[in-house]
Motif scaffolding. Structure first.
Motif, PDB file in Angstrom:
ATOM      1  N   THR A 137       1.097   3.704  -8.710  1.00 38.58           N
ATOM      2  CA  THR A 137       1.235   4.233  -7.355  1.00 38.58           C
ATOM      3  C   THR A 137       2.489   3.643  -6.726  1.00 38.58           C
ATOM      4  O   THR A 137       2.612   2.423  -6.613  1.00 38.58           O
ATOM      5  N   VAL A 160       1.726   9.216  -7.072  1.00 41.74           N
ATOM      6  CA  VAL A 160       1.059   8.673  -8.256  1.00 41.74           C
ATOM      7  C   VAL A 160       1.728   9.263  -9.485  1.00 41.74           C
ATOM      8  O   VAL A 160       2.022  10.458  -9.532  1.00 41.74           O
ATOM      9  N   GLU A 202       4.913  12.818 -12.138  1.00 38.90           N
ATOM     10  CA  GLU A 202       3.951  12.724 -11.042  1.00 38.90           C
ATOM     11  C   GLU A 202       2.667  13.464 -11.417  1.00 38.90           C
ATOM     12  O   GLU A 202       2.705  14.544 -12.006  1.00 38.90           O
ATOM     13  N   VAL A 214      -1.639   4.522 -14.814  1.00 40.76           N
ATOM     14  CA  VAL A 214      -1.396   5.217 -13.554  1.00 40.76           C
ATOM     15  C   VAL A 214      -0.739   4.251 -12.574  1.00 40.76           C
ATOM     16  O   VAL A 214      -1.268   3.172 -12.299  1.00 40.76           O
TER      17      VAL A 214
END
Length: 331
Positions: free
Chosen positions: A273, A279, A294, A271
């Motif tokens: 950011t 994210v 996303e 994941v």
């Protein structure tokens, strides 16, 4: 003492015998407080009649009349004990076959006064909710019977859990949607009733409780209770735990969150950011190409993250980039 812990007690059951006389459980809101005899009147007589009515159709008059006495004799006979009576002289005795007349001479018969039924308060034990469960058996054969003989509990099952500081903080910080489960039990729900401070010891112990659960959990802090008081959590149990008995130790699973069954679980390192706060994960095709997807993070537990794509698709089984080595993605 014919009962043992865990036994079910219903109306008319003998739960103890003291000096050869029974202690009989009956449904009622308050304890017996006096000896009952012929022509007595009051709420205790009415309560006795209400307890006898389901068995014998006893009329509810509030007066200890001949019908009430007759039905009470039937109850004693059904449990195998003579009803307690007094002779006309006032001497206490047990009910038994008695001659109704005595011959005085040829053709002369004198009718003897009939025994009077008198029921000691100690032989009738009224319980507000039946059936009940034997929680403790304090007395033993050969004891003097001066203290509690046994304890009956009623209502739904409860779990009482002794809390240390970290567990108490965990329960008090439960997020919306968090829940509790009994380990290995499907179809049995737990609800936190209260966190209370008291001086009793305890552990994660299954026990039926009689009190009504409060609408919302009480989360008092240690400083709100007595000095050096232990804090305990009380859980109401919906359903019947398998093979549950009073005093049994059980494990509770605390579930702080649960992701949707349609969510995809990826390693936390997959994941990313971005600077703008979005994210995403990078999905990798078989030819080595990648594409950014996303996602919304639903839940993160121990290095695994449940996500849901907000754009595009992320089917289960998709390879995702977890790191880069020498400029090349690692999947």
């Amino acid at each position: 003492m014919p009962m043992k812990v865990g036994d079910q007690v219903r109306s008319g059951r003998v739960v103890a015998e003291v000096s050869g006389r029974p202690v009989i459980v009956l449904p009622g809101r308050f304890p017996a407080y006096r000896e009952l005899k012929s022509n007595d009147e009051g709420p205790d007589v009415r309560q006795l009649q209400q307890a006898l009515r389901p068995r014998y159709g006893t009329p509810i008059t509030g007066k200890f009349d001949p019908r009430t006495a007759s039905d009470l004799r039937r109850l004693y006979k059904s449990i195998g004990y003579p009803a307690p009576t007094v002779e006309p002289s006032g001497e206490q005795k047990s009910d038994r076959a008695a001659p109704q007349g005595e011959a005085r001479g040829a053709g002369e018969v004198t009718v003897a006064p009939k025994d009077t039924l008198r029921v000691p308060a100690g032989e009738l034990f009224f319980v507000s909710e039946l059936p009940a469960t034997v929680g403790l058996v304090q007395a033993g054969v050969g004891g003097d019977g001066g203290g509690p003989l046994l304890t009956l509990t009623s209502g739904g099952w409860q779990l009482l859990v002794r809390l240390d500081d970290s567990t108490q903080q965990l329960l008090e910080s439960m997020p919306q949607g968090g829940r509790f489960r009994l380990d290995g039990e499907e179809g049995v729900a737990l609800r936190l009733v209260e966190i209370r401070a008291d001086g009793d010891g305890g552990s994660a112990t299954a026990a039926p409780g009689a009190q009504e659960p409060s609408p919302q959990p009480s989360t008092e802090r240690a400083g709100d209770g007595p000095p050096n008081a232990e804090h305990k959590a009380v859980f109401a149990v919906t359903g019947t735990p398998k093979d549950a008995v009073v005093g049994q130790t059980r494990d509770i699973i605390v579930e702080r969150g649960r992701s949707s069954t349609k969510a995809v679980v990826v390693p936390a390192s997959a994941v990313w950011t971005a600077a703008d706060g979005t994210v995403a994960v990078e999905a990798m095709a078989d030819d080595g190409s990648t594409r950014k997807i996303e996602v919304e993070v639903l839940l993160s537990v121990r290095g695994r993250v449940a996500v849901r794509p907000t754009q595009g698709e992320l089917p289960a089984g998709t390879k995702v980039v977890v790191a880069e080595r020498d400029g090349e993605p690692v999947r």
